[in-house]
Design an enzyme around this catalytic site. Structure first.
Site, PDB file in Angstrom:
ATOM      1  CG  ASP A  34       4.003  79.694 106.628  1.00  0.00           C
ATOM      2  OD1 ASP A  34       4.929  79.213 107.544  1.00  0.00           O
ATOM      3  OD2 ASP A  34       4.245  80.043 105.578  1.00  0.00           O
ATOM      4  CB  SER A 124       6.166  86.930  92.536  1.00  0.00           C
ATOM      5  OG  SER A 124       6.377  86.658  93.929  1.00  0.00           O
ATOM      6  CG  ASP A 168       3.927  86.198 100.213  1.00  0.00           C
ATOM      7  OD1 ASP A 168       4.100  86.456 101.363  1.00  0.00           O
ATOM      8  OD2 ASP A 168       5.125  85.960  99.549  1.00  0.00           O
TER       9      ASP A 168
HETATM   10  P1  ADP Z   1       9.551  88.911  95.420  1.00  0.00           P
HETATM   11  O1  ADP Z   1      10.125  88.517  96.745  1.00  0.00           O
HETATM   12  O2  ADP Z   1       9.803  90.495  95.250  1.00  0.00           O
HETATM   13  O3  ADP Z   1       8.014  88.337  95.271  1.00  0.00           O
HETATM   14  P2  ADP Z   1      10.162  87.065  93.607  1.00  0.00           P
HETATM   15  O4  ADP Z   1      11.847  86.459  93.099  1.00  0.00           O
HETATM   16  O5  ADP Z   1       9.226  86.055  94.015  1.00  0.00           O
HETATM   17  O6  ADP Z   1      10.608  88.348  94.580  1.00  0.00           O
HETATM   18  O7  ADP Z   1       9.370  87.552  92.358  1.00  0.00           O
HETATM   19  C1  ADP Z   1       9.977  88.719  91.431  1.00  0.00           C
HETATM   20  C2  ADP Z   1       9.828  88.387  89.875  1.00  0.00           C
HETATM   21  O8  ADP Z   1       8.602  88.781  89.904  1.00  0.00           O
HETATM   22  C3  ADP Z   1      10.427  89.248  89.267  1.00  0.00           C
HETATM   23  O9  ADP Z   1      11.756  88.455  88.792  1.00  0.00           O
HETATM   24  C4  ADP Z   1       9.821  89.176  87.785  1.00  0.00           C
HETATM   25  O10 ADP Z   1       9.669  88.035  87.149  1.00  0.00           O
HETATM   26  C5  ADP Z   1       8.374  89.362  88.424  1.00  0.00           C
HETATM   27  N1  ADP Z   1       7.705  90.817  88.609  1.00  0.00           N
HETATM   28  C6  ADP Z   1       7.797  91.385  89.869  1.00  0.00           C
HETATM   29  N2  ADP Z   1       7.677  92.784  89.675  1.00  0.00           N
HETATM   30  C7  ADP Z   1       7.517  92.974  88.230  1.00  0.00           C
HETATM   31  C8  ADP Z   1       7.567  94.133  87.716  1.00  0.00           C
HETATM   32  N3  ADP Z   1       7.364  95.347  88.039  1.00  0.00           N
HETATM   33  N4  ADP Z   1       7.478  94.042  86.181  1.00  0.00           N
HETATM   34  C9  ADP Z   1       7.771  92.677  85.658  1.00  0.00           C
HETATM   35  N5  ADP Z   1       7.942  91.460  86.412  1.00  0.00           N
HETATM   36  C10 ADP Z   1       7.887  91.877  87.865  1.00  0.00           C
HETATM   37 MG    MG Z   2       7.998  86.262  95.298  1.00  0.00          MG
END
Ligand code: ADP
Ligand code: MG
Length: 381
Positions: A34, A124, A168
């Site tokens: 990317d 996220s 993403d």
């Molecule tokens: P990922 O690689 O899964 O995107 P991140 O750290 O970027 O990991 O994002 C995860 C964050 O997104 C969680 O800590 C929360 O704040 C938010 N999140 C993701 N899924 C949910 C959910 N089902 N309910 C509430 N918040 C969520």
């Molecule tokens: Mg993320």
């Protein structure tokens, strides 16, 4: 998930509302391309976020997260940012929509998700895309899909402290069942390719490790790529990004750059070509070639780009041993998942062996996620 969301919504907010959903994502091939202006090749998956949302006629957002079992209220001005990090994703989406001239007023919402958090499947982005899509729909803003993806990306940058690329959110917004999307990270042109691996499954094995050097190593890789690119550009001024360079042009400057930079660039230039080769193979339904390219990517990430680790190399080697069609580390590296394309009849044996042998060697069991390429952001009728 739907009944949980529905029941909580009725309890908190009563009748009405509409369901919206979006998805996590995988990237089949195209890693560390990317920021080099190359291709990525993601698709949305069959796990995501489901939200029920109703405009409430006030200036406040009333938000309940089923998974965090927590209720939050916030206003829509910049200073109203909630302290809960999960809620700041939704707040950020509201703010970024408003910044783009969109209308956002108060709403009631309950949501839940089944993307594992922080596993590299972009929970996220699923969250941002669900709300970006829903607000655009509910307030009739007419914002185009690319801008919806950018709303998610800017949310990460400005409200969540994550300087991510566009992949993403792009996958989560544009995802389509049975299709992967090749995105050119330089021009942002994209094209759908069929992905219907009949007789195969896609399974992720999550090493559940995250080695610390990730961010400094990432910056070093970027610097190496820029250095190699600058050297090539002296001979070929049209080379803006490393992905524009031919392999031969890299060879021309081999003795002008550190060997390390050469190896990093060798990986990137090879990876850009592999994405194209995989797309050609998919148009022929040739999943064996797709798998072979995945192994080549793993080799490149491990030996040339040097962003793998013992756990991931172990899982990759095990996949080879069990005649898995394709396997590679997915994501930035130094931990996280391998993505595996496995024939149905070999699936049980491979997954059992991966779990048992990984645990025996590293002292904890990996997690296993089965995924199917599915639709991205949408309203449910
Ligand atoms: P990922 O690689 O899964 O995107 P991140 O750290 O970027 O990991 O994002 C995860 C964050 O997104 C969680 O800590 C929360 O704040 C938010 N999140 C993701 N899924 C949910 C959910 N089902 N309910 C509430 N918040 C969520
Ligand atoms: Mg993320």
């Amino acid at each position: 998930m739907k009944t949980k969301v529905q029941d909580k919504f009725t309890t908190l907010f009563g009748e009405g509302g509409q369901f919206f959903a979006s998805a996590g994502r995988i990237n089949l091939i195209g890693e560390h391309t990317d920021y080099n202006g190359g291709y990525v090749f993601p698709g949305a998956i069959d796990c995501g976020i489901l939200a029920k949302i109703k405009v409430n006629g006030t200036k406040k957002v009333h938000l309940f997260s089923i998974d965090f079992d927590e209720y939050v209220e916030f206003g829509l001005a910049e200073e109203d940012k909630p302290s809960q990090s999960w809620a700041s994703y939704v707040f950020g989406v509201c703010r970024e929509t408003i910044k783009r001239g969109g209308k956002v007023e108060g709403f009631d919402a309950v949501f839940a998700g089944d993307v594992p958090l922080g596993a590299g499947l972009s929970s996220s982005a699923a969250l941002e895309s669900t709300f970006a899509f829903a607000l655009n729909y509910l307030f009739n803003n007419g914002i185009d899909k690319f801008e919806l993806a950018k709303i998610g990306q800017s949310t990460e940058h400005n409200y969540c402290g994550v300087k991510c690329g566009i992949m993403d959110q792009f996958a989560s917004i544009f995802g389509k069942q049975g299709s992967l999307i090749r995105l050119n990270c330089k021009t942002l042109e994209y094209k759908y390719f069929p992905f219907n691996p009949k007789g195969y499954r896609l399974v992720l094995i999550d090493s559940c490790v995250k080695h610390e050097l990730a961010s400094s190593a990432y910056n070093k890789r970027r610097a190496s790529c820029e250095n190699a690119c600058a050297a090539i550009r002296k001979n070929h001024p049209e080379v803006e990004f490393l992905s524009d360079a031919k392999r031969l042009w890299l060879d021309e400057v081999r003795d002008q750059i550190p060997e390390e930079d050469f190896l990093r660039a060798e990986y990137v230039i090879g990876e850009v070509q592999r994405v194209l080769d995989v797309c050609d193979a998919l148009e022929r339904d040739d999943y064996e070639t797709v798998g072979e390219m995945m192994y080549q990517t793993h080799f490149g990430l491990s030996r040339l780009y040097e962003v793998s680790c013992e756990e991931l190399d172990f899982l990759n080697k095990l996949a080879r041993k069990h005649e898995v069609t394709g396997s590679r580390v997915m994501g930035g590296g130094f931990g996280g998942c391998t993505i595996n394309l496995v024939k149905d009849e070999l699936y049980d044996e491979f997954v059992t062996a991966a779990v048992e042998q990984f645990e025996a060697k590293f002292g904890h069991a990996p997690k296993v996620y089965n995924v199917v390429i599915s639709d991205g952001a949408r309203v449910l009728e």
